[in-house]
Structure formats: C-alpha cells, structure tokens
Design an enzyme around this catalytic site. Sequence first.
Site, PDB file in Angstrom:
ATOM      1  CB  CYS A 232     -16.583 -25.703   5.248  1.00 45.59           C
ATOM      2  SG  CYS A 232     -14.922 -26.120   5.824  1.00 45.59           S
TER       3      CYS A 232
ATOM      4  CG  ASP B 157     -17.314 -22.948  12.002  1.00 49.61           C
ATOM      5  OD1 ASP B 157     -16.982 -23.845  11.192  1.00 49.61           O
ATOM      6  OD2 ASP B 157     -17.576 -21.782  11.651  1.00 49.61           O
TER       7      ASP B 157
END
Length: 82
Positions: free
Chosen positions: A40, A14
Amino acid sequence: MTPEFKPYDAVVFDPPRAGAEFQCQELARSGVKKIVAVSCNPLTLARDLAILVEGGYRITGVTPIDQFLWTSHVEVVATLEK
C-alpha cells in the site's frame, strides 16, 4: 541460501506501510522461484523490489488495484521471478 525458504517455490508477502526490507534481504538470498509482493506504499515497495532485483529477481508484472474507491490509496501487486 536461507534454509527457511528451501521447501517453497513461491512466497507472497503483504507488509505494513513500512515495507519488508529485512524480509526482502532474506528472500534475495533464497532460491524461491516466484515472489508476489503486495503493498500500500509505493516508496517502500520500490525499495523492497530494488533489494529483490539486486538479489537476482526480475519483475514480471506490476498491477495497481484501486481497492479504496473514495480515497487516494492504491494497492500494488508485483510479481518477480528468479
């Protein structure tokens, strides 16, 4: 094969918005069977996934998550297998 990944069957990453280009290049050369990528930023995720696919992985799932309800930001979780 990258020796650091040898003991692992799966990796989850991530990264920040800049993505994980270098890490994906290393993972692409590994023998890790399953990778879960959380991102993201759709642009850097696309780049990172392309590196992994070129390295022999196939995308088995992509799930968008509207984690921040009052913003336009969306998290994406992608799974890949070799």
